[in-house]
Motif scaffolding. Sequence first.
Motif, PDB file in Angstrom:
ATOM      1  N   ILE A 275       5.769  11.490   9.731  1.00 42.98           N
ATOM      2  CA  ILE A 275       5.989  11.334   8.699  1.00 42.98           C
ATOM      3  C   ILE A 275       5.262  12.752   8.605  1.00 42.98           C
ATOM      4  N   ASP A 276       6.668  13.751   6.919  1.00 41.88           N
ATOM      5  CA  ASP A 276       6.972  15.198   7.275  1.00 41.88           C
ATOM      6  C   ASP A 276       5.876  15.494   6.025  1.00 41.88           C
TER       7      ASP A 276
ATOM      8  N   THR B  78       3.333  11.095   1.070  1.00 38.34           N
ATOM      9  CA  THR B  78       3.479   9.167   0.855  1.00 38.34           C
ATOM     10  C   THR B  78       3.986   8.827   1.295  1.00 38.34           C
ATOM     11  N   VAL B  79       3.695   7.400   1.849  1.00 37.21           N
ATOM     12  CA  VAL B  79       4.912   6.136   2.897  1.00 37.21           C
ATOM     13  C   VAL B  79       4.463   4.768   2.338  1.00 37.21           C
TER      14      VAL B  79
ATOM     15  N   VAL C  34       0.863  -0.795   0.187  1.00 39.19           N
ATOM     16  CA  VAL C  34       0.230  -0.115   0.021  1.00 39.19           C
ATOM     17  C   VAL C  34       1.316   1.312   0.267  1.00 39.19           C
ATOM     18  N   ARG C  35      -0.082   2.640  -0.400  1.00 41.05           N
ATOM     19  CA  ARG C  35       1.039   3.842  -0.017  1.00 41.05           C
ATOM     20  C   ARG C  35       0.102   4.876   0.893  1.00 41.05           C
ATOM     21  N   LEU C  36       0.645   4.901   1.640  1.00 40.85           N
ATOM     22  CA  LEU C  36      -0.158   5.914   2.788  1.00 40.85           C
ATOM     23  C   LEU C  36      -0.261   7.361   2.469  1.00 40.85           C
ATOM     24  N   HIS C  37      -1.072   7.675   1.528  1.00 38.52           N
ATOM     25  CA  HIS C  37      -2.171   9.602   1.525  1.00 38.52           C
ATOM     26  C   HIS C  37      -1.919  10.365   2.511  1.00 38.52           C
ATOM     27  N   LEU C  38      -1.078  11.475   2.801  1.00 39.38           N
ATOM     28  CA  LEU C  38      -1.285  11.977   3.714  1.00 39.38           C
ATOM     29  C   LEU C  38      -1.823  13.726   3.173  1.00 39.38           C
ATOM     30  N   LEU C  39      -2.786  14.755   3.026  1.00 39.76           N
ATOM     31  CA  LEU C  39      -2.755  15.328   2.591  1.00 39.76           C
ATOM     32  C   LEU C  39      -3.395  16.671   3.552  1.00 39.76           C
TER      33      LEU C  39
END
Length: 489
Positions: A277-278, A260-261, A237-242
């Motif tokens: 997460i920056d 993203t991570v 998976v890819r985490l998206h943080l917006l």
Amino acid sequence: MSLASDALQVLRGGQVTVEVTLTRLGDASGDVTLEVSGLPTKVQGTFSPTVLSGDELTSTLTLSADASAPEDVSIVTVTAAGAGLASEAQLALEVESLTVAGHMVGLLGAPLSGATVVSQDDQAALGSDGSFKLVGLSVPYDVTAFSTADDKVHVYRGLTASEIELSSTALLPVTTPRSAEVTGSVTGGSVPIGANQVVVVCAEGMDRIVDGCTSVDPTTSGFDLTVNWYDQFDRSVRLHLLERETDTGGQVVGYPGYATVDLELTNGETVNLPEPIDLGEALYTETVELSVDSPVPVTSTVAAVQVGPNLAIAVQEDNTAATDLTVTMPVLPNATYLFGSGVNIERAAWVMTSTGGSVTVAVPELPTLTAPADSASDVTTATEFTVSNPTGGALTWVWSGGGGYVSSLTTMATSVTIPDTSEYGVPLPAADTVQWQVVASGGETAEAGSHWINDLLSWVTLWGSGGSPGFGGDGSIAISDVRDFTTAP
């Protein structure tokens, strides 16, 4: 005379074209008649035009094969003749059958298994990953997927592709649901999160669809995310943080950060991210003027950014009947903007674009059931069912009886009969009350129309939870009312 190709393949039931070009030499100027010979059995050839006159120097030869044409390779001769002159060219024409490599999926792309698919003279059992292979077909072809044990069947009509993915709610997945937890925190951007800010955290499946969104709310910096999926024990998976910021009226005014991570998840396990997460720097934005065209007042409109093939993140929601909105969108590499509007879950439409400017979303009319009348009696597989479909596109018809019988039909036709699937061990029950309903999809093929249930799920989750798998392009969905009837004894 020359041909654009000297070798062609044509599918049984299909057609292929080749351009014929005439070159006039010397003083030759008379009409030239085109003919074709040496065609294989049950293959026809037509020219457009058949006669070349004056400055007209090209014609299109269409070679059409009957569905029952035998597989063969033949040398076809094209002749051009006129005014005592003649020229010819040859091409190798292969008549071949279609081999179909397919997959069947349910909700969230979960592979369907435990069913059998049939088309023409071939059949195959679904693999554990929902895959199947059918050989020796002519086009167009129909596919019937059935489960005798569950008394359920789904028919797809008018297919042409050699690689297809079909979706069904009549057949249910037997794969095991999986899940994993991800915990972490954020830094950068605007942290701790301000009073009018939120960080949306969503997971995107890199190979198959996953489901999972949460948020980092004001005054906090941590998150705990549950990711759900089907089938395989592990998932990439890819985490998206917006991060988004709104004014006091709830209108988005900016995006203070994004990150993203990439992670590997295992069913039942928890991934604890040791470092924050920056979110980085604020994103550039652009403005979109969004208009909604709907025959009835809408209940919700959503603006989202499709950050990857399997994830759209909502950035602005309006739960009013407003038809003109101004939306501030984030500028992200390789992302697509998605705008949708609808009336609860009965109808919705969406538009995708890669730039700002202005966008119009046209919410569809509902399909209307016309025959048979509600509460009709003595219905059989010979009874004609008709529907009015104002927006066109594919239709999925669903008939369901009280004893567990479910029959679905996905087709472009607006007039059908209930598929007679008794030969597959799924007969229409006698003297039973059956309900029927029709779902209209914006898809232009039966294959695309079969995905209505996942389109509906994408719309509902995008509207309700802030993230969804999104869509592959523009589309719509509209669900009719429900009628019932009684089958013949």
